[in-house]
Design a protein around this motif. Structure first.
Motif, mmCIF file in Angstrom:
data_model
loop_
_atom_site.group_PDB
_atom_site.id
_atom_site.type_symbol
_atom_site.label_atom_id
_atom_site.label_comp_id
_atom_site.label_asym_id
_atom_site.label_seq_id
_atom_site.Cartn_x
_atom_site.Cartn_y
_atom_site.Cartn_z
ATOM 1 N N ALA A 23 9.147 28.242 -76.655
ATOM 2 C CA ALA A 23 8.957 28.872 -75.345
ATOM 3 C C ALA A 23 9.173 27.913 -74.175
ATOM 4 C CB ALA A 23 7.558 29.479 -75.262
ATOM 5 N N HIS A 24 9.169 26.626 -74.442
ATOM 6 C CA HIS A 24 9.453 25.634 -73.392
ATOM 7 C C HIS A 24 10.898 25.135 -73.454
ATOM 8 C CE1 HIS A 24 5.457 25.440 -71.795
ATOM 9 N NE2 HIS A 24 4.924 24.997 -72.914
ATOM 10 N N TYR A 57 4.548 28.759 -78.072
ATOM 11 C CA TYR A 57 4.787 30.188 -78.272
ATOM 12 C C TYR A 57 4.165 30.974 -77.123
ATOM 13 C CZ TYR A 57 4.601 34.830 -80.401
ATOM 14 O OH TYR A 57 4.737 36.165 -80.653
ATOM 15 N N LYS A 58 4.874 31.983 -76.670
ATOM 16 C CA LYS A 58 4.376 32.875 -75.623
ATOM 17 C C LYS A 58 4.277 34.275 -76.230
ATOM 18 C CE LYS A 58 5.964 35.063 -71.577
ATOM 19 N NZ LYS A 58 7.145 35.295 -70.821
ATOM 20 N N SER A 67 0.165 35.328 -68.849
ATOM 21 C CA SER A 67 1.110 35.161 -69.969
ATOM 22 C C SER A 67 1.164 33.697 -70.410
ATOM 23 C CB SER A 67 2.494 35.698 -69.602
ATOM 24 O OG SER A 67 2.963 35.155 -68.401
ATOM 25 N N GLU A 68 0.094 33.322 -71.110
ATOM 26 C CA GLU A 68 -0.082 31.947 -71.565
ATOM 27 C C GLU A 68 0.953 31.536 -72.614
ATOM 28 O OE1 GLU A 68 -4.630 31.220 -72.084
ATOM 29 O OE2 GLU A 68 -4.165 33.313 -72.510
ATOM 30 N N ILE A 69 1.265 30.265 -72.601
ATOM 31 C CA ILE A 69 2.099 29.644 -73.620
ATOM 32 C C ILE A 69 1.244 28.572 -74.270
ATOM 33 C CG2 ILE A 69 4.126 28.205 -74.054
ATOM 34 C CD1 ILE A 69 5.434 29.552 -71.617
#
Length: 157
Positions: A23-24, A57-58, A67-69
């Protein structure tokens, strides 16, 4: 009401295994399991000595304040995605003592009436209580110690 546990999509696990980014936008980190790394795809602990992929991961579709990662582990080797057929607890849940759970609306915002740390033996009962709020669309199960995403609970259809 019936509930089901929903593991991360196979497409995400396969993407990481095939050299895709997290996700990054980074390549997942390769590690060796100590036996306690919980795979978010098969929802089992990755056996000691086996390869692990660690990445960001999101678990949301939207972008916003909620919407945390965060970090998750998956089996480096192919594994069968957990499929909930009878409402039984996934192994990675059943083998731990407690979790943070919280409900979210359909637009992926935390419902502040729902966040709590629960003992595993009370998890199903508490999930049912959270789903009594009609505007709760799904529930996240997260590590009680680190708040890492573990899996999702949905209403069974």
């Amino acid at each position: 009401m019936s509930i089901k546990f929903t593991a991360i999509p196979t497409e995400i696990a396969n993407n990481w295994r095939n050299g895709g980014t997290d996700a990054h936008g980074l390549l997942p980190e390769h590690r060796i399991s100590d036996g306690g790394a919980p795979c978010r795809h098969c929802l089992k602990n990755i056996p000691e000595g086996k390869g692990v992929l660690l990445g960001a991961y999101k678990p949301f579709q939207s972008i916003g304040a909620f919407s945390e990662i965060g970090p998750i582990f998956i089996c480096e080797d192919n594994c069968q995605r957990f499929e909930d057929k009878n409402g039984a607890l996934p192994p990675v849940i059943a083998e731990r003592e407690q979790f943070l759970i919280r409900g979210y609306s359909a637009d992926e915002k935390i419902d502040y009436r729902t966040g709590q740390i629960v003992k595993v033996k009370e998890l199903l009962e508490q999930a049912e209580k959270i789903f009594a709020y009609q505007d709760v669309a799904f529930i996240h199960i997260r590590s009680a110690a680190y708040s890492c995403f573990t899996t999702r609970i949905d209403r069974a259809s």
